[in-house]
Design a protein around this motif. Structure first.
Motif, PDB file in Angstrom:
ATOM      1  N   MET A  59       0.845  -1.187   0.000  1.00 15.74           N
ATOM      2  CA  MET A  59       0.000   0.000   0.000  1.00 15.74           C
ATOM      3  C   MET A  59       0.885   1.241   0.000  1.00 15.74           C
ATOM      4  SD  MET A  59      -2.966   1.119   2.745  1.00 15.74           S
ATOM      5  CE  MET A  59      -4.108  -0.148   2.196  1.00 15.74           C
ATOM      6  N   SER A  60       0.530   2.242  -0.795  1.00 24.30           N
ATOM      7  CA  SER A  60       1.322   3.461  -0.877  1.00 24.30           C
ATOM      8  C   SER A  60       1.184   4.272   0.401  1.00 24.30           C
ATOM      9  CB  SER A  60       0.873   4.302  -2.065  1.00 24.30           C
ATOM     10  OG  SER A  60      -0.483   4.681  -1.934  1.00 24.30           O
ATOM     11  N   ALA A  61       2.182   5.166   0.647  1.00 24.27           N
ATOM     12  CA  ALA A  61       2.173   5.996   1.844  1.00 24.27           C
ATOM     13  C   ALA A  61       1.052   7.023   1.758  1.00 24.27           C
ATOM     14  CB  ALA A  61       3.512   6.698   2.002  1.00 24.27           C
ATOM     15  N   ALA A  62       0.451   7.318   2.908  1.00 26.97           N
ATOM     16  CA  ALA A  62      -0.572   8.358   2.965  1.00 26.97           C
ATOM     17  C   ALA A  62       0.085   9.725   2.896  1.00 26.97           C
ATOM     18  CB  ALA A  62      -1.383   8.228   4.254  1.00 26.97           C
ATOM     19  N   LEU A 107      12.606  11.674   4.376  1.00 28.94           N
ATOM     20  CA  LEU A 107      13.107  10.453   5.010  1.00 28.94           C
ATOM     21  C   LEU A 107      12.410   9.200   4.475  1.00 28.94           C
ATOM     22  CD1 LEU A 107      13.354  11.676   8.718  1.00 28.94           C
ATOM     23  CD2 LEU A 107      15.268  11.121   7.200  1.00 28.94           C
ATOM     24  N   THR A 108      11.163   9.345   4.043  1.00 24.39           N
ATOM     25  CA  THR A 108      10.395   8.182   3.605  1.00 24.39           C
ATOM     26  C   THR A 108      10.268   8.097   2.090  1.00 24.39           C
ATOM     27  OG1 THR A 108       8.320   9.432   3.857  1.00 24.39           O
ATOM     28  CG2 THR A 108       9.071   8.138   5.747  1.00 24.39           C
ATOM     29  N   ASP A 109      10.845   9.043   1.373  1.00 20.09           N
ATOM     30  CA  ASP A 109      10.729   9.043  -0.080  1.00 20.09           C
ATOM     31  C   ASP A 109      11.286   7.749  -0.666  1.00 20.09           C
ATOM     32  OD1 ASP A 109      10.206  10.144  -2.671  1.00 20.09           O
ATOM     33  OD2 ASP A 109      12.359  10.555  -2.860  1.00 20.09           O
ATOM     34  N   GLY A 110      10.492   7.094  -1.476  1.00 23.13           N
ATOM     35  CA  GLY A 110      10.933   5.881  -2.140  1.00 23.13           C
ATOM     36  C   GLY A 110      10.775   4.615  -1.332  1.00 23.13           C
ATOM     37  N   LEU A 111      10.356   4.728  -0.075  1.00 19.01           N
ATOM     38  CA  LEU A 111      10.170   3.521   0.722  1.00 19.01           C
ATOM     39  C   LEU A 111       8.992   2.709   0.184  1.00 19.01           C
ATOM     40  CD1 LEU A 111      10.616   4.717   4.427  1.00 19.01           C
ATOM     41  CD2 LEU A 111      12.267   3.510   2.993  1.00 19.01           C
ATOM     42  N   VAL A 112       9.163   1.417   0.124  1.00 17.23           N
ATOM     43  CA  VAL A 112       8.113   0.509  -0.313  1.00 17.23           C
ATOM     44  C   VAL A 112       7.839  -0.465   0.823  1.00 17.23           C
ATOM     45  CG1 VAL A 112       7.435  -1.251  -1.977  1.00 17.23           C
ATOM     46  CG2 VAL A 112       8.804   0.710  -2.722  1.00 17.23           C
ATOM     47  N   ALA A 113       6.588  -0.582   1.216  1.00 15.24           N
ATOM     48  CA  ALA A 113       6.234  -1.495   2.300  1.00 15.24           C
ATOM     49  C   ALA A 113       6.528  -2.927   1.888  1.00 15.24           C
ATOM     50  CB  ALA A 113       4.761  -1.338   2.663  1.00 15.24           C
ATOM     51  N   VAL A 122       3.450  -6.089   5.421  1.00 12.27           N
ATOM     52  CA  VAL A 122       3.056  -4.774   5.906  1.00 12.27           C
ATOM     53  C   VAL A 122       1.899  -4.287   5.050  1.00 12.27           C
ATOM     54  CG1 VAL A 122       3.763  -2.390   6.291  1.00 12.27           C
ATOM     55  CG2 VAL A 122       5.372  -4.256   6.725  1.00 12.27           C
ATOM     56  N   THR A 123       0.746  -4.073   5.650  1.00  5.70           N
ATOM     57  CA  THR A 123      -0.442  -3.665   4.894  1.00  5.70           C
ATOM     58  C   THR A 123      -0.662  -2.163   4.889  1.00  5.70           C
ATOM     59  OG1 THR A 123      -1.842  -4.031   6.837  1.00  5.70           O
ATOM     60  CG2 THR A 123      -1.569  -5.875   5.314  1.00  5.70           C
ATOM     61  N   VAL A 124      -0.158  -1.455   5.893  1.00  4.75           N
ATOM     62  CA  VAL A 124      -0.200   0.009   5.945  1.00  4.75           C
ATOM     63  C   VAL A 124       1.173   0.469   6.403  1.00  4.75           C
ATOM     64  CG1 VAL A 124      -1.211   2.056   7.028  1.00  4.75           C
ATOM     65  CG2 VAL A 124      -2.667   0.089   6.475  1.00  4.75           C
ATOM     66  N   GLY A 125       1.816   1.316   5.594  1.00  7.47           N
ATOM     67  CA  GLY A 125       3.146   1.777   5.922  1.00  7.47           C
ATOM     68  C   GLY A 125       3.157   3.187   6.464  1.00  7.47           C
TER      69      GLY A 125
END
Length: 331
Positions: free
Chosen positions: A1-4, A18-24, A28-31
């Motif tokens: 799921m993409s970041a909110a 800090l979270t740019d490009g992170l992929v759950a 992990v269903t909500v990152g």
């Protein structure tokens, strides 16, 4: 799921970088971008850091309350997601003098007491030495099969808040002025009450569509819900449940500003379909002393606007930011 998506502010610009490009990863269903991360199996996890001279001062309350307050603030993230608390991990840092004098032990005892009173066991953590300030890091673990997220609000939904707003901000203002707040305001700051049971009860109605807890002030935190849900929010100033003790201490105008931007309230901001209104009386019966107030609506568009009693609309004021006036760093 993409970041909110998050609302504006230098603090949140930093989080975005800090979270740019992170992929759950798998499982992990909500990152990132919500009040907590969700894992397969119904687990919800979140972390919250409390630092001396940023979140509290030694002269304001005792070390047991520092620890208890840190745990309650962290557990409020579980309330925001309508999750039932299970356990916490507690990490403490302080000076050698704080260890020798028993200050760190008192912080830990206060944290443990708060966790156990709210249904969470302490299952581990860490301790380390700090040059001066006390730091308290709390990781909370909860469970829910249907997490309430910041995304999901729809045009036509109503906006609701639990409790009263502005009391903690009023207490902080008095403490900064060297005045001791009256007991109701002092309690709002030193012993906030995460709305865990209230969130579970409201979620069980089946009418909630989105939500978050209020740590940085209603006006600013509402921008995160608007951004995550890709909607606009309209808030009626005259409907806000301003803390009556804040009004008594500062007058109606200042108390309203504290309700919008004071922060530290740890109440819930909720979007819900209009059918939730039929449950307000039942909520009052179940939670006497905790008002449930409809404060506005979800509309098409973006951002948060305030509607004054005369009908005039204006942008919402800014929220608390850990990096005020720092601007956005270069990309």
């Amino acid at each position: 799921m993409s970041a909110a998506a998050l609302g504006p502010g230098a603090e949140f610009d930093l989080i975005r970088r800090l979270t740019d490009g992170l992929v759950a990863p798998a499982g992990v269903t909500v990152g990132t971008g919500d009040d907590g991360a969700c894992l397969e199996g119904g687990w919800v996890i979140s972390t919250d850091l409390t630092l001396e001279d940023v979140h509290f001062r030694r002269s304001w309350c005792g070390p047991e309350e520092w620890g208890g307050r840190a745990v309650r603030a962290a557990l409020s993230d579980l309330a925001a997601m309508a999750a039932r608390p299970v356990a916490i991990l507690l990490s403490l840092a302080g000076s050698a003098d704080d260890r020798a004098s028993g200050v760190l032990q008192a912080v830990g005892q206060g944290a443990r007491a708060a966790a156990e009173s709210l249904g969470a066991a302490v299952i581990g953590g860490d301790v380390t030495r700090s040059p001066a300030r006390v730091a308290i890091d709390v990781v909370v673990l909860g469970r829910t099969d249907d997490p309430l997220l910041r995304r999901g609000a729809r045009p036509g939904d109503d906006l609701w808040v639990t409790g009263h707003l502005g009391g903690a901000g009023a207490a902080v203002r008095m403490l900064l002025d060297g005045r001791r707040p009256p007991p109701p305001l002092e309690a709002r700051f030193a012993r906030p009450q995460p709305r865990l049971a209230e969130a579970l009860w409201l979620a069980d109605t089946g009418h909630l569509t989105a939500g978050l807890d209020l740590s940085d002030g209603l006006a600013g935190d509402a921008t995160h819900l608007a951004a995550a849900s890709e909607v606009g929010l309209e808030i009626d100033e005259s409907a806000l449940p301003v803390d009556p003790h804040a009004v008594e201490a500062f007058g109606a105008s200042t108390a309203l500003r504290l309700a919008l931007s004071g922060g530290e309230d740890y109440e819930l901001l909720l979007a819900a379909d209009p059918a939730l209104a039929a449950h307000r009386e039942g909520f009052g019966d179940r939670f006497p002393g905790v008002p449930l107030t409809r404060i506005g609506r979800v509309v098409a568009g973006s951002g948060v606007s305030l509607r004054a009693p005369d009908g005039e609309r204006r942008p919402a004021p800014s929220a608390f930011d850990h990096f005020p006036d720092s601007g956005s760093p270069p990309s």
